[in-house]
Design an enzyme around this catalytic site. Structure first.
Site, PDB file in Angstrom:
ATOM      1  N   THR A 273       0.839  -1.193   0.000  1.00 17.91           N
ATOM      2  CA  THR A 273       0.000   0.000   0.000  1.00 17.91           C
ATOM      3  C   THR A 273       0.878   1.249   0.000  1.00 17.91           C
ATOM      4  O   THR A 273       2.035   1.203   0.404  1.00 17.91           O
ATOM      5  CB  THR A 273      -0.895   0.057   1.251  1.00 17.91           C
ATOM      6  OG1 THR A 273      -0.076   0.329   2.406  1.00 17.91           O
ATOM      7  CG2 THR A 273      -1.657  -1.236   1.461  1.00 17.91           C
ATOM      8  N   ASP A 274       0.322   2.347  -0.447  1.00 20.17           N
ATOM      9  CA  ASP A 274       0.949   3.629  -0.158  1.00 20.17           C
ATOM     10  C   ASP A 274       0.777   3.881   1.336  1.00 20.17           C
ATOM     11  O   ASP A 274       0.055   3.145   2.031  1.00 20.17           O
ATOM     12  CB  ASP A 274       0.302   4.737  -0.993  1.00 20.17           C
ATOM     13  CG  ASP A 274       1.260   5.897  -1.262  1.00 20.17           C
ATOM     14  OD1 ASP A 274       2.265   6.012  -0.542  1.00 20.17           O
ATOM     15  OD2 ASP A 274       0.989   6.686  -2.185  1.00 20.17           O
ATOM     16  N   ALA A 275       1.426   4.899   1.861  1.00 20.81           N
ATOM     17  CA  ALA A 275       1.396   5.137   3.308  1.00 20.81           C
ATOM     18  C   ALA A 275      -0.044   5.280   3.801  1.00 20.81           C
ATOM     19  O   ALA A 275      -0.826   6.077   3.271  1.00 20.81           O
ATOM     20  CB  ALA A 275       2.201   6.382   3.644  1.00 20.81           C
TER      21      ALA A 275
END
Length: 537
Positions: A273-275
């Site tokens: 995932t992105d942050a």
């Protein structure tokens, strides 16, 4: 030798699915973002008790990161993923290593010489892989394969290789091939494409209204190519794709991560995932919802969850209650172990001594700068010795201008030619217009996370129009976004003006731009040190 993950407890397995943010600095008082970066006591406790899978680092020098990564690996019972957002070189995040111009500089070269652009991008990937491993980083969160097809995109912008699927695909593949010289992981981001947005997912949730045909024929093209090139991982985007899922951002959407990425594109590597602390997702879902929905969607690695202990407990309880299937956890661990084996089967190579930012790497950087720079036909700028002159530098934020110091060429070269320095934030440009000195205007502006816009705001544009309605502007240098230059061209103020455009904002880019503007190159200029005595007085 990696341990057998099948012998882990459930909580230990879940820990391996999480990457936390840590400061690259060794000491707590130097942390730049303490809200996101755990203290050493907390970080060391996590490593000792929670079996976390890895860390993402920001800040510190390359030499300090070498110590930091060794420290963290020794404290962890299981070899760690150590990741970094180094799209523009290790030096982008860690001083002392090589920093490249933004990827779109290579896309500029590709417009007229694709073969050279591919070669330079390959070498860039090779150098980044070598330098990353030399300081203990084993996961490069690059390349970006978003197509920047929206000039107002505030977050992708020149981080993209370009505006067409052909150029982005070719250069992203070349980057990945370059990194394959070393045992290091790569990441294509941000799936299924963050290029056609006009807001920043670090702050808000962008909404994409493109239909499936456009998505398949445009946004997904580079992802198909890098999957064929064996990219190790793909990062999801916190964006809402209405054509595929009207309720869930891509990061939380099974229709996107499993149906599109796994099944339709046949991707078998890691999905990260992105942050998860970013506003594009954290404003709309609770940390508990985010953790469960991301795993259900098909994510294998959760990057920077909001509350680590709570996240692990939430996932553990969901498995024990039957809300989450244990198979989803085990499938992720299997993929994680394949990725870690790629890194740690070559541990002897990682321990080899590599050099940072040597003469050969600097030649690659210099070539990219020279070949991507754009100039007007009115060069050079002839200075008028007796007149009073100012070097007006415009920046986004006076507190965030690491590329400018007293010894930066953008300051020292004009100073040696009689230009007095004046630095102002773009929003306050109107405050320095009441000045009768001849003006060299230098603008440092590019899209960046958390910036919320990609160029000059309306207030700044009005100030520029007022300045250029006078006879004071002598020359213009724009560093960063080509869309800023395009605006100056559009308003017809550059026709008879000496101007330079450079994608990079580094001292190397400044030196090339200023030398070109004032015609200060000689036959040895390409190899001239940025600290040359003839310029820096």
């Amino acid at each position: 030798m990696l341990p057998d993950w099948k012998k882990f407890t459930l909580r230990q397995k879940i820990g391996q699915m999480i990457i936390v943010r840590a400061s690259g600095f060794l000491f707590d008082h130097e942390r730049r973002y303490p809200t996101w970066e755990a203290s050493n006591d907390k970080l060391f406790s996590w490593l000792n008790t929670l079996n976390i899978g890895g860390v993402i680092l920001l800040g510190g020098s390359a030499a300090e990161i070498t110590l930091r990564t060794r420290q963290l690996q020794k404290l962890s019972r299981v070899p760690l993923f150590i990741a970094a957002d180094i799209e523009e070189g290790v030096g982008q995040r860690f001083s002392g290593a090589t920093e490249f111009p933004p990827p779109m500089a290579l896309g500029e070269i590709a417009k007229y010489d694709l073969e050279t652009a591919i070669e330079l991008t390959y070498n860039m990937g090779k150098i980044i892989g070598k330098e990353a491993l030399s300081i203990g980083i084993n996961w490069v969160l690059a390349p970006i394969v978003d197509i920047n097809n929206n000039p107002n995109n505030p977050v992708i912008n020149i981080r993209s290789f370009g505006e067409t699927p052909e150029i982005v695909s070719q250069l992203a593949k070349a980057f990945i091939e370059g990194t394959k010289n070393y045992p290091i992981l790569t990441t294509a981001k941000h799936f299924p494409g963050h290029g056609n947005t006009d807001n920043d997912s670090h702050i808000e949730l962008p909404i994409i209204n493109s239909d499936s045909k456009r998505l398949n024929n445009l946004e997904l093209v580079p992802f198909r190519e890098v999957i064929n090139a064996k990219v190790d991982s793909i990062m999801s985007a916190h964006i809402l794709i209405n054509a595929w899922d009207k309720k869930n951002p891509a990061t939380l959407s099974k229709k996107i991560l499993t149906e599109q990425l796994r099944k339709n594109l046949n991707f078998e590597g890691l999905i990260i995932t992105d942050a998860l602390i970013m506003g594009g997702i954290s404003k709309y879902f609770s940390p508990e919802e985010i953790a469960i929905k991301a795993i259900k969607a098909g994510a294998n690695i959760l990057l920077m969850p909001n509350n680590l202990n709570n996240t692990i407990e939430t996932i553990n309880d969901a498995v024990e209650s039957g809300e989450l299937e244990i198979e989803a956890i085990d499938q992720s661990l299997d993929k994680i172990w394949k990725a870690k084996n790629k890194i740690y089967n070559y541990r002897h190579d990682i321990d080899s001594v590599y050099t940072l930012s040597d003469q050969n790497t600097q030649k690659v950087v210099t070539n990219i700068i020279h070949k991507s720079i754009r100039t007007s036909s009115k060069l050079p700028l002839k200075t008028i010795v007796k007149n009073k002159k100012r070097n007006l530098i415009v920046v986004d934020n006076l507190l965030s201008i690491s590329f400018l110091t007293q010894q930066s060429p953008g300051i020292t070269i004009p100073k040696s030619l009689g230009y007095d320095l004046q630095i102002v934030e773009s929003i306050n440009l109107q405050n320095v217009l009441d000045d009768n000195r001849l003006t060299l205007l230098q603008i440092f502006m590019r899209g960046n996370p958390f910036r919320a816009n990609a160029g000059l705001c309306d207030k700044s544009k009005a100030s520029c129009l007022k300045l250029f309605s006078t006879s004071l502007p002598q020359g213009l240098i724009v560093y960063g976004s080509p869309y800023v230059l395009d605006w100056f061209i559009k308003i017809n103020v550059t026709q008879n003006l000496p101007w330079i455009f450079s994608y990079g904002q580094t001292i190397e880019s400044q030196e090339v731009a200023c030398r070109k503007l004032f015609d200060l190159f000689d036959e040895n200029s390409a190899q001239t040190s940025r600290f040359s005595d003839d310029i820096f007085v």
